[in-house]
Design a protein around this motif. Structure first.
Motif, short mmCIF file in Angstrom:
data_model
loop_
_atom_site.label_atom_id
_atom_site.label_comp_id
_atom_site.label_asym_id
_atom_site.label_seq_id
_atom_site.Cartn_x
_atom_site.Cartn_y
_atom_site.Cartn_z
N UNK A 68 -6.62 31.97 11.04
CA UNK A 68 -8.28 32.01 10.85
C UNK A 68 -8.78 32.14 11.94
N UNK A 69 -9.35 32.92 11.81
CA UNK A 69 -10.53 33.06 13.09
C UNK A 69 -11.76 32.08 13.41
N UNK A 70 -12.24 32.01 14.73
CA UNK A 70 -13.22 30.99 14.34
C UNK A 70 -14.22 31.77 15.66
N UNK A 71 -14.57 32.06 15.60
CA UNK A 71 -16.12 33.39 16.17
C UNK A 71 -17.10 32.72 16.63
N UNK A 72 -17.14 32.37 17.82
CA UNK A 72 -18.49 31.94 18.79
C UNK A 72 -18.82 32.75 19.09
N UNK A 73 -20.73 33.46 19.37
CA UNK A 73 -21.53 33.94 19.27
C UNK A 73 -21.95 33.49 20.51
N UNK A 74 -21.71 34.39 21.52
CA UNK A 74 -22.56 33.65 23.05
C UNK A 74 -23.17 34.97 24.22
N UNK A 75 -23.70 35.04 24.84
CA UNK A 75 -24.00 36.33 24.95
C UNK A 75 -23.57 37.04 25.83
N UNK A 76 -22.74 38.35 26.07
CA UNK A 76 -22.40 39.32 26.44
C UNK A 76 -21.33 38.72 27.59
N UNK A 77 -22.23 38.54 28.26
CA UNK A 77 -21.72 38.47 29.87
C UNK A 77 -21.08 37.42 30.02
N UNK A 78 -21.53 35.91 29.08
CA UNK A 78 -20.91 34.86 29.20
C UNK A 78 -20.02 34.98 28.50
N UNK A 79 -19.56 35.24 27.25
CA UNK A 79 -18.62 35.50 26.52
C UNK A 79 -17.50 36.30 27.00
N UNK A 80 -18.02 37.36 28.01
CA UNK A 80 -16.70 38.34 28.34
C UNK A 80 -15.73 37.44 30.07
N UNK A 81 -17.23 36.88 30.02
CA UNK A 81 -16.32 36.00 31.26
C UNK A 81 -15.70 35.03 31.45
N UNK A 82 -15.56 34.41 30.30
CA UNK A 82 -15.07 33.19 29.57
C UNK A 82 -13.82 33.36 28.68
N UNK A 83 -14.17 34.83 28.43
CA UNK A 83 -12.53 35.13 27.97
C UNK A 83 -11.79 35.44 29.42
N UNK A 84 -12.15 36.62 30.10
CA UNK A 84 -11.37 36.59 31.17
C UNK A 84 -10.52 35.25 31.55
N UNK A 85 -10.95 34.04 31.42
CA UNK A 85 -10.92 33.87 32.64
C UNK A 85 -10.07 32.35 31.35
N UNK A 86 -9.79 33.18 29.93
CA UNK A 86 -8.93 32.87 29.38
C UNK A 86 -9.21 31.34 28.06
#
Length: 266
Positions: A68-86
């Motif tokens: 199952x996927x839980x997809x959170x909508x975030x500002x692009x830069x924030x989502x990118x940064x937080x995904x990069x950080x794991x």
């Protein structure tokens, strides 16, 4: 001193326990935490069916993976940064850049963007060769794909900037810039309100490029390559089973196109 040590131990244990519980809970619930942005029509956008073309494909892939996927909508830069950080297992949809590839592992393409060029209404352009050394307007923060970089280099385009995509449309319409890039699907009736100024420019029917969009996972994420491998296997399965084509046809119908603006091949 003993009390302090006990307190520190309890805090450390508590912190570890919470992390372990979160990890265990995620495993038990079989959920995958992802993030994406918004207003990237028709790939991620509440105005599109199923919240977007890329969203629909991502859901189908993870369903095939049994997750199952839980997809959170975030500002692009924030989502990118937080995904990069794991903090998230993955994010989408992104074009490939050499800089991003240093931080992320890319999946196989999940979508393709049919890129076209728009020019001033008064210009009658018959071929891309006529645009040599022309002024290309790009919105600030716009990420160029390899295909677009190759086009810019080939025709020696001069890059100018505007604050937004709408600003570039205005610049071209006023003759301050000569051309801009546009997603071929932005001409659909369902999207007419997003770029009201498009009537002031001329979108060329000349095929430019198909730019792939990807699902990406941070290289810091544990077993990142294995995760991408499993994702790619599931993506290949829904392509082979016809599920992928079913999703594509649903969106092509929604976008009022009998076929993609450029013949898309993944």
């Amino acid at each position: 001193m003993v009390v302090s040590l006990i307190t520190m131990s309890l805090l450390t244990y508590s912190s570890l326990s919470i992390g372990q519980q979160n990890s265990l809970s995620s495993h038990q619930n079989n959920k995958v935490e992802l993030t994406t942005g918004s207003n990237y029509y028709p790939y991620v956008d509440p105005k599109a069916i199923d919240d977007g073309w890329s969203v629909s494909i991502i859901k189908a892939v993870f369903e095939q993976m049994g997750k199952q996927v839980d997809i959170e909508i975030l500002p692009w830069q924030r989502g990118y940064k937080w995904t990069a950080e794991g903090q998230y297992e993955g994010t989408f949809p992104y074009v490939f850049t050499e800089q991003r590839a240093k931080t992320f592992i890319y999946s196989k393409p999940i979508n393709l963007i049919p890129v076209r060029i728009y020019t001033n209404k008064n210009k009658n352009v018959m071929s891309l060769a006529e645009l040599k050394k022309a002024r290309l307007c790009l919105p600030h923060g716009y990420s160029l794909s390899r295909e677009q970089v190759a086009l810019i280099d080939k025709h020696q385009l001069i890059i100018q900037n505007a604050s937004t995509a709408g600003g570039c449309v205005m610049q071209v319409a006023k003759g301050w810039s000569d051309l801009g890039f546009i997603n071929g699907y932005l001409q659909s009736e369902n999207n007419a309100t997003l770029f009201t100024k498009l009537s002031n420019v001329n979108v060329l029917q000349i095929p430019v490029a198909n730019v792939p969009l990807f699902y990406i996972v941070s290289r810091q994420f544990k077993d990142a390559q294995q995760h991408i491998d499993r994702f790619n296997e599931a993506l290949a399965f829904i392509e082979k089973s016809g599920k992928r084509r079913e999703i594509d046809q649903q969106f092509e119908s929604f976008l009022n196109v009998s076929e993609s603006p450029i013949s898309l091949q993944y």
